[in-house]
Design a protein around this motif. Structure first.
Motif, PDB file in Angstrom:
ATOM      1  N   UNK A  41      17.925  19.396 -14.800  1.00 55.15           N
ATOM      2  CA  UNK A  41      18.026  18.072 -14.169  1.00 55.15           C
ATOM      3  C   UNK A  41      16.967  17.937 -13.083  1.00 55.15           C
ATOM      4  N   UNK A  42      16.271  16.818 -13.107  1.00 52.96           N
ATOM      5  CA  UNK A  42      15.375  16.466 -12.010  1.00 52.96           C
ATOM      6  C   UNK A  42      16.227  15.912 -10.879  1.00 52.96           C
ATOM      7  N   UNK A  43      16.003  16.407  -9.655  1.00 48.71           N
ATOM      8  CA  UNK A  43      16.733  15.891  -8.498  1.00 48.71           C
ATOM      9  C   UNK A  43      15.720  15.536  -7.413  1.00 48.71           C
ATOM     10  N   UNK A  44      16.215  15.266  -6.208  1.00 44.82           N
ATOM     11  CA  UNK A  44      15.333  15.105  -5.060  1.00 44.82           C
ATOM     12  C   UNK A  44      14.507  13.836  -5.064  1.00 44.82           C
ATOM     13  N   UNK A  45      13.423  13.871  -4.295  1.00 44.33           N
ATOM     14  CA  UNK A  45      12.636  12.666  -4.023  1.00 44.33           C
ATOM     15  C   UNK A  45      11.994  12.078  -5.266  1.00 44.33           C
ATOM     16  N   UNK A  46      11.591  12.926  -6.220  1.00 49.43           N
ATOM     17  CA  UNK A  46      10.950  12.391  -7.423  1.00 49.43           C
ATOM     18  C   UNK A  46      11.958  11.602  -8.260  1.00 49.43           C
ATOM     19  N   UNK A  47      13.166  12.092  -8.356  1.00 47.28           N
ATOM     20  CA  UNK A  47      14.205  11.381  -9.099  1.00 47.28           C
ATOM     21  C   UNK A  47      14.482  10.010  -8.478  1.00 47.28           C
ATOM     22  N   UNK A  48      14.407   9.943  -7.139  1.00 41.51           N
ATOM     23  CA  UNK A  48      14.775   8.717  -6.428  1.00 41.51           C
ATOM     24  C   UNK A  48      13.612   7.760  -6.195  1.00 41.51           C
ATOM     25  N   UNK A  49      12.402   8.142  -6.611  1.00 42.42           N
ATOM     26  CA  UNK A  49      11.239   7.306  -6.311  1.00 42.42           C
ATOM     27  C   UNK A  49      10.860   7.361  -4.846  1.00 42.42           C
ATOM     28  N   UNK A  50      11.197   8.478  -4.167  1.00 47.02           N
ATOM     29  CA  UNK A  50      10.942   8.612  -2.734  1.00 47.02           C
ATOM     30  C   UNK A  50       9.969   9.740  -2.406  1.00 47.02           C
ATOM     31  N   UNK A  51       9.304  10.276  -3.415  1.00 49.16           N
ATOM     32  CA  UNK A  51       8.267  11.267  -3.148  1.00 49.16           C
ATOM     33  C   UNK A  51       7.086  10.539  -2.522  1.00 49.16           C
ATOM     34  N   UNK A  63       4.252  14.773   0.128  1.00 54.89           N
ATOM     35  CA  UNK A  63       4.602  16.189   0.004  1.00 54.89           C
ATOM     36  C   UNK A  63       4.578  16.596  -1.460  1.00 54.89           C
ATOM     37  N   UNK A  64       3.798  17.627  -1.785  1.00 54.11           N
ATOM     38  CA  UNK A  64       3.658  18.061  -3.187  1.00 54.11           C
ATOM     39  C   UNK A  64       4.816  19.003  -3.543  1.00 54.11           C
ATOM     40  N   UNK A  65       5.973  18.405  -3.812  1.00 52.90           N
ATOM     41  CA  UNK A  65       7.206  19.163  -4.002  1.00 52.90           C
ATOM     42  C   UNK A  65       8.035  18.512  -5.102  1.00 52.90           C
ATOM     43  N   UNK A  66       8.459  19.309  -6.078  1.00 46.77           N
ATOM     44  CA  UNK A  66       9.283  18.835  -7.190  1.00 46.77           C
ATOM     45  C   UNK A  66      10.548  19.684  -7.214  1.00 46.77           C
ATOM     46  N   UNK A  67      11.698  19.030  -7.353  1.00 43.49           N
ATOM     47  CA  UNK A  67      12.979  19.737  -7.308  1.00 43.49           C
ATOM     48  C   UNK A  67      13.703  19.639  -8.653  1.00 43.49           C
ATOM     49  N   UNK A  68      14.100  20.796  -9.166  1.00 43.98           N
ATOM     50  CA  UNK A  68      14.881  20.866 -10.395  1.00 43.98           C
ATOM     51  C   UNK A  68      16.146  21.675 -10.145  1.00 43.98           C
ATOM     52  N   UNK A  69      17.251  21.244 -10.733  1.00 45.11           N
ATOM     53  CA  UNK A  69      18.436  22.087 -10.826  1.00 45.11           C
ATOM     54  C   UNK A  69      18.623  22.436 -12.295  1.00 45.11           C
ATOM     55  N   UNK A 100       0.836  -1.213   0.000  1.00 45.76           N
ATOM     56  CA  UNK A 100       0.000   0.000   0.000  1.00 45.76           C
ATOM     57  C   UNK A 100       0.867   1.259   0.000  1.00 45.76           C
ATOM     58  N   UNK A 101       1.961   1.229   0.754  1.00 45.43           N
ATOM     59  CA  UNK A 101       2.887   2.367   0.784  1.00 45.43           C
ATOM     60  C   UNK A 101       3.478   2.593  -0.600  1.00 45.43           C
ATOM     61  N   UNK A 102       3.977   1.524  -1.228  1.00 42.93           N
ATOM     62  CA  UNK A 102       4.574   1.654  -2.557  1.00 42.93           C
ATOM     63  C   UNK A 102       3.542   2.120  -3.590  1.00 42.93           C
ATOM     64  N   UNK A 103       2.321   1.588  -3.514  1.00 40.88           N
ATOM     65  CA  UNK A 103       1.285   1.963  -4.479  1.00 40.88           C
ATOM     66  C   UNK A 103       0.910   3.436  -4.355  1.00 40.88           C
ATOM     67  N   UNK A 104       0.751   3.910  -3.125  1.00 41.31           N
ATOM     68  CA  UNK A 104       0.380   5.312  -2.920  1.00 41.31           C
ATOM     69  C   UNK A 104       1.506   6.241  -3.353  1.00 41.31           C
ATOM     70  N   UNK A 105       2.742   5.885  -2.995  1.00 41.08           N
ATOM     71  CA  UNK A 105       3.889   6.695  -3.400  1.00 41.08           C
ATOM     72  C   UNK A 105       3.995   6.741  -4.922  1.00 41.08           C
ATOM     73  N   UNK A 106       3.806   5.597  -5.575  1.00 43.56           N
ATOM     74  CA  UNK A 106       3.890   5.540  -7.038  1.00 43.56           C
ATOM     75  C   UNK A 106       2.823   6.428  -7.675  1.00 43.56           C
ATOM     76  N   UNK A 107       1.608   6.380  -7.143  1.00 41.49           N
ATOM     77  CA  UNK A 107       0.524   7.210  -7.684  1.00 41.49           C
ATOM     78  C   UNK A 107       0.858   8.692  -7.537  1.00 41.49           C
ATOM     79  N   UNK A 108       1.402   9.077  -6.391  1.00 40.30           N
ATOM     80  CA  UNK A 108       1.766  10.475  -6.178  1.00 40.30           C
ATOM     81  C   UNK A 108       2.921  10.894  -7.075  1.00 40.30           C
ATOM     82  N   UNK A 109       3.859   9.985  -7.310  1.00 41.36           N
ATOM     83  CA  UNK A 109       4.985  10.297  -8.196  1.00 41.36           C
ATOM     84  C   UNK A 109       4.524  10.458  -9.641  1.00 41.36           C
ATOM     85  N   UNK A 110       3.585   9.623 -10.066  1.00 39.16           N
ATOM     86  CA  UNK A 110       3.045   9.762 -11.417  1.00 39.16           C
ATOM     87  C   UNK A 110       2.308  11.103 -11.565  1.00 39.16           C
ATOM     88  N   UNK A 111       1.587  11.504 -10.525  1.00 43.47           N
ATOM     89  CA  UNK A 111       0.913  12.802 -10.561  1.00 43.47           C
ATOM     90  C   UNK A 111       1.945  13.927 -10.643  1.00 43.47           C
TER      91      UNK A 111
END
Length: 196
Positions: A38-48, A51-57, A5-16
């Motif tokens: 470059x995409x960095x941070x939690x979205x790059x690592x599959x760890x979002x 938190x509705x936060x996207x990190x770019x450098x 359930x944790x992985x499924x919810x995280x995946x859904x949020x990452x796809x969003x």
């Protein structure tokens, strides 16, 4: 929640999050102005997690306040950008302009953090390497623990992503109360950038 359930919810949020970034067009505006994105941070690592936060450098040569503001002025014209904040770090060791962009997607506000960094300086590529290194060493159990702790974090707490990663990967923290204590002690140390 169990692990699946944790992985499924995280995946859904990452796809969003990916849809938000694509729809916003913010990365494309930087690219159209000659920047490397470059995409960095939690979205790059599959760890979002929640938190509705996207990190770019973004990187370019000879950054000035005027040149960075000129690009963000184009972003400010996007109708779904609701707020913009700036921190000028050009005169620090980080050689950057930090932009915090707030973007409305459906009925949610997403924060898109864009750090505009002078190409070829000390932090060019550093956080990309850090993210890739975390993915390389992180076990499935550690990934589940990080995501679970993120989901368990009260909304009024402001922990940094890297604090979860270091606590779990380096110090084997697995419970929220232990994590909160770890953060309290960790923040007494001088600031540093951790990489496994």
């Amino acid at each position: 929640m169990n692990q699946q359930e944790i992985f499924n919810l995280a995946f859904a949020n990452q796809e969003k999050a990916k849809r938000v970034l694509d729809k916003s067009g913010i990365a494309k505006i930087w690219e159209q102005n000659g920047c490397r994105v470059s995409l960095i941070g939690s979205l790059r690592m599959g760890l979002l997690a929640s938190h509705r936060d996207i990190d770019l450098h973004v990187y370019s040569k000879d950054i000035t306040e005027e040149s960075s503001f000129a690009i963000v002025a184009q972003i400010a014209k996007l109708q779904d950008v609701t707020e913009i904040k700036c921190i000028n770090g050009l005169h620090t060791d980080e050689h950057c302009m930090a932009w915090h962009l707030f973007y409305k997607y459906e009925d949610e506000i997403w924060q898109i953090d864009v750090i505009h960094i002078e190409e070829g300086t000390e932090y060019d590529g550093y956080f990309e390497r850090m993210a890739d290194r975390i993915v390389e060493v992180m076990t499935p159990t550690q990934k589940e623990t990080i995501l679970r702790l993120k989901f368990e974090t009260p909304t009024d707490k402001d922990y940094h992503g890297v604090e979860y990663y270091e606590a779990v990967i380096a110090d084997e923290i697995s419970k929220m109360e232990d994590f909160e204590e770890w953060v309290s002690e960790h923040r007494k140390k001088p600031i540093y950038y951790w990489m496994p």
